[in-house]
Design a protein around this motif. Sequence first.
Motif, PDB file in Angstrom:
ATOM      1  N   LEU A 224      -6.258 -12.388   6.566  1.00  9.85           N
ATOM      2  CA  LEU A 224      -4.909 -11.836   6.561  1.00  9.85           C
ATOM      3  C   LEU A 224      -5.028 -10.321   6.487  1.00  9.85           C
ATOM      4  O   LEU A 224      -5.672  -9.780   5.582  1.00  9.85           O
ATOM      5  CB  LEU A 224      -4.116 -12.376   5.368  1.00  9.85           C
ATOM      6  CG  LEU A 224      -2.677 -11.891   5.236  1.00  9.85           C
ATOM      7  CD1 LEU A 224      -1.843 -12.323   6.440  1.00  9.85           C
ATOM      8  CD2 LEU A 224      -2.077 -12.439   3.949  1.00  9.85           C
ATOM      9  N   ASN A 225      -4.442  -9.626   7.444  1.00 14.26           N
ATOM     10  CA  ASN A 225      -4.591  -8.176   7.571  1.00 14.26           C
ATOM     11  C   ASN A 225      -3.532  -7.398   6.803  1.00 14.26           C
ATOM     12  O   ASN A 225      -3.830  -6.407   6.153  1.00 14.26           O
ATOM     13  CB  ASN A 225      -4.551  -7.807   9.053  1.00 14.26           C
ATOM     14  CG  ASN A 225      -4.569  -6.320   9.288  1.00 14.26           C
ATOM     15  OD1 ASN A 225      -3.519  -5.709   9.414  1.00 14.26           O
ATOM     16  ND2 ASN A 225      -5.759  -5.749   9.329  1.00 14.26           N
ATOM     17  N   HIS A 226      -2.272  -7.824   6.908  1.00 14.00           N
ATOM     18  CA  HIS A 226      -1.197  -7.077   6.264  1.00 14.00           C
ATOM     19  C   HIS A 226       0.020  -7.967   6.061  1.00 14.00           C
ATOM     20  O   HIS A 226       0.106  -9.053   6.621  1.00 14.00           O
ATOM     21  CB  HIS A 226      -0.807  -5.847   7.085  1.00 14.00           C
ATOM     22  CG  HIS A 226      -0.047  -6.172   8.330  1.00 14.00           C
ATOM     23  ND1 HIS A 226      -0.657  -6.554   9.503  1.00 14.00           N
ATOM     24  CD2 HIS A 226       1.286  -6.163   8.586  1.00 14.00           C
ATOM     25  CE1 HIS A 226       0.264  -6.773  10.427  1.00 14.00           C
ATOM     26  NE2 HIS A 226       1.450  -6.541   9.896  1.00 14.00           N
ATOM     27  N   ILE A 227       0.918  -7.465   5.266  1.00 12.77           N
ATOM     28  CA  ILE A 227       2.223  -8.089   5.097  1.00 12.77           C
ATOM     29  C   ILE A 227       3.260  -6.978   5.075  1.00 12.77           C
ATOM     30  O   ILE A 227       2.977  -5.865   4.610  1.00 12.77           O
ATOM     31  CB  ILE A 227       2.290  -8.966   3.827  1.00 12.77           C
ATOM     32  CG1 ILE A 227       3.559  -9.800   3.820  1.00 12.77           C
ATOM     33  CG2 ILE A 227       2.173  -8.121   2.573  1.00 12.77           C
ATOM     34  CD1 ILE A 227       3.536 -10.925   2.820  1.00 12.77           C
ATOM     35  N   ASN A 228       4.427  -7.252   5.598  1.00 13.08           N
ATOM     36  CA  ASN A 228       5.533  -6.304   5.642  1.00 13.08           C
ATOM     37  C   ASN A 228       6.625  -6.820   4.708  1.00 13.08           C
ATOM     38  O   ASN A 228       7.145  -7.909   4.905  1.00 13.08           O
ATOM     39  CB  ASN A 228       6.060  -6.208   7.075  1.00 13.08           C
ATOM     40  CG  ASN A 228       7.124  -5.139   7.221  1.00 13.08           C
ATOM     41  OD1 ASN A 228       6.801  -3.986   7.380  1.00 13.08           O
ATOM     42  ND2 ASN A 228       8.379  -5.539   7.158  1.00 13.08           N
TER      43      ASN A 228
ATOM     44  N   LEU B 177       0.669   1.225   2.739  1.00 12.16           N
ATOM     45  CA  LEU B 177      -0.193   1.329   1.570  1.00 12.16           C
ATOM     46  C   LEU B 177      -1.458   0.528   1.800  1.00 12.16           C
ATOM     47  O   LEU B 177      -1.430  -0.516   2.461  1.00 12.16           O
ATOM     48  CB  LEU B 177       0.517   0.795   0.322  1.00 12.16           C
ATOM     49  CG  LEU B 177       1.721   1.584  -0.175  1.00 12.16           C
ATOM     50  CD1 LEU B 177       2.980   1.149   0.546  1.00 12.16           C
ATOM     51  CD2 LEU B 177       1.885   1.382  -1.650  1.00 12.16           C
ATOM     52  N   ASN B 178      -2.551   1.014   1.221  1.00 13.48           N
ATOM     53  CA  ASN B 178      -3.827   0.297   1.289  1.00 13.48           C
ATOM     54  C   ASN B 178      -4.179  -0.197  -0.103  1.00 13.48           C
ATOM     55  O   ASN B 178      -4.105   0.558  -1.072  1.00 13.48           O
ATOM     56  CB  ASN B 178      -4.947   1.210   1.787  1.00 13.48           C
ATOM     57  CG  ASN B 178      -4.857   1.471   3.261  1.00 13.48           C
ATOM     58  OD1 ASN B 178      -3.843   1.204   3.893  1.00 13.48           O
ATOM     59  ND2 ASN B 178      -5.905   1.999   3.824  1.00 13.48           N
ATOM     60  N   GLY B 179      -4.616  -1.470  -0.169  1.00 15.50           N
ATOM     61  CA  GLY B 179      -5.102  -2.024  -1.415  1.00 15.50           C
ATOM     62  C   GLY B 179      -6.585  -1.765  -1.561  1.00 15.50           C
ATOM     63  O   GLY B 179      -7.263  -1.372  -0.603  1.00 15.50           O
ATOM     64  N   ALA B 180      -7.095  -1.983  -2.757  1.00 10.98           N
ATOM     65  CA  ALA B 180      -8.504  -1.719  -3.045  1.00 10.98           C
ATOM     66  C   ALA B 180      -9.440  -2.531  -2.153  1.00 10.98           C
ATOM     67  O   ALA B 180     -10.538  -2.091  -1.840  1.00 10.98           O
ATOM     68  CB  ALA B 180      -8.796  -2.015  -4.511  1.00 10.98           C
ATOM     69  N   ASP B 181      -9.000  -3.702  -1.713  1.00  7.85           N
ATOM     70  CA  ASP B 181      -9.843  -4.566  -0.878  1.00  7.85           C
ATOM     71  C   ASP B 181      -9.596  -4.369   0.618  1.00  7.85           C
ATOM     72  O   ASP B 181     -10.062  -5.156   1.431  1.00  7.85           O
ATOM     73  CB  ASP B 181      -9.631  -6.018  -1.251  1.00  7.85           C
ATOM     74  CG  ASP B 181      -8.204  -6.488  -0.986  1.00  7.85           C
ATOM     75  OD1 ASP B 181      -7.344  -5.655  -0.620  1.00  7.85           O
ATOM     76  OD2 ASP B 181      -7.937  -7.693  -1.132  1.00  7.85           O
TER      77      ASP B 181
ATOM     78  N   ILE C  52      -3.523  -4.227   3.765  1.00  4.76           N
ATOM     79  CA  ILE C  52      -2.475  -3.262   4.101  1.00  4.76           C
ATOM     80  C   ILE C  52      -1.123  -3.857   3.711  1.00  4.76           C
ATOM     81  O   ILE C  52      -0.791  -4.980   4.099  1.00  4.76           O
ATOM     82  CB  ILE C  52      -2.497  -2.920   5.602  1.00  4.76           C
ATOM     83  CG1 ILE C  52      -3.835  -2.271   5.962  1.00  4.76           C
ATOM     84  CG2 ILE C  52      -1.328  -1.997   5.952  1.00  4.76           C
ATOM     85  CD1 ILE C  52      -4.075  -2.141   7.443  1.00  4.76           C
ATOM     86  N   LEU C  53      -0.375  -3.103   2.946  1.00  3.61           N
ATOM     87  CA  LEU C  53       0.962  -3.498   2.517  1.00  3.61           C
ATOM     88  C   LEU C  53       1.954  -2.522   3.132  1.00  3.61           C
ATOM     89  O   LEU C  53       1.858  -1.314   2.915  1.00  3.61           O
ATOM     90  CB  LEU C  53       1.058  -3.461   0.989  1.00  3.61           C
ATOM     91  CG  LEU C  53       2.405  -3.769   0.366  1.00  3.61           C
ATOM     92  CD1 LEU C  53       2.877  -5.175   0.743  1.00  3.61           C
ATOM     93  CD2 LEU C  53       2.320  -3.625  -1.152  1.00  3.61           C
ATOM     94  N   VAL C  54       2.857  -3.038   3.935  1.00  5.75           N
ATOM     95  CA  VAL C  54       3.883  -2.214   4.572  1.00  5.75           C
ATOM     96  C   VAL C  54       5.193  -2.457   3.831  1.00  5.75           C
ATOM     97  O   VAL C  54       5.611  -3.601   3.645  1.00  5.75           O
ATOM     98  CB  VAL C  54       4.033  -2.566   6.069  1.00  5.75           C
ATOM     99  CG1 VAL C  54       5.123  -1.703   6.712  1.00  5.75           C
ATOM    100  CG2 VAL C  54       2.707  -2.412   6.792  1.00  5.75           C
ATOM    101  N   ILE C  55       5.803  -1.389   3.381  1.00  4.07           N
ATOM    102  CA  ILE C  55       7.092  -1.453   2.689  1.00  4.07           C
ATOM    103  C   ILE C  55       8.121  -0.826   3.617  1.00  4.07           C
ATOM    104  O   ILE C  55       7.977   0.319   4.045  1.00  4.07           O
ATOM    105  CB  ILE C  55       7.051  -0.667   1.357  1.00  4.07           C
ATOM    106  CG1 ILE C  55       5.913  -1.150   0.462  1.00  4.07           C
ATOM    107  CG2 ILE C  55       8.390  -0.745   0.650  1.00  4.07           C
ATOM    108  CD1 ILE C  55       6.051  -2.543  -0.044  1.00  4.07           C
TER     109      ILE C  55
END
Length: 118
Positions: free
Chosen positions: A3-7, A40-44, A47-50
């Motif tokens: 899983l690459n990212h979530i929006n 945003l980038n998490g430590a692992d 990618i979190l898109v807000i």
Amino acid sequence: MKLNHINLVVRDVENTVKLFETHFSFRCQAIKGDNAIAILNGADGFILVIMKNKMGIVNYPDAFHIGFILASEEEVIKCYEGLKNGGIDVGKGPGKIRDTFGFYFNFDSLMIEVGYNS
């Protein structure tokens, strides 16, 4: 497959970014528009898109939430206390939830779970 990212769609991008940076170790890499979208980038490397909802209304299904797993009950308590001391309404303190130890809280339009799997 990874899983690459979530929006996630929220009402207030700026304050939601602050929450994830301050309490969940994300780092904002970019803000687009007038706080319309933040990446945003998490430590692992996650990618979190807000994103701000253009209509101003955000309706997730009742049980929809995001969850964070920590390494110990002590870390869960520390996270809870950090949120609470940071002025976040976290409600009821950590406790047993099914087979985990943790807590849920609501922020903007999001339900967030923080837990430890024993």
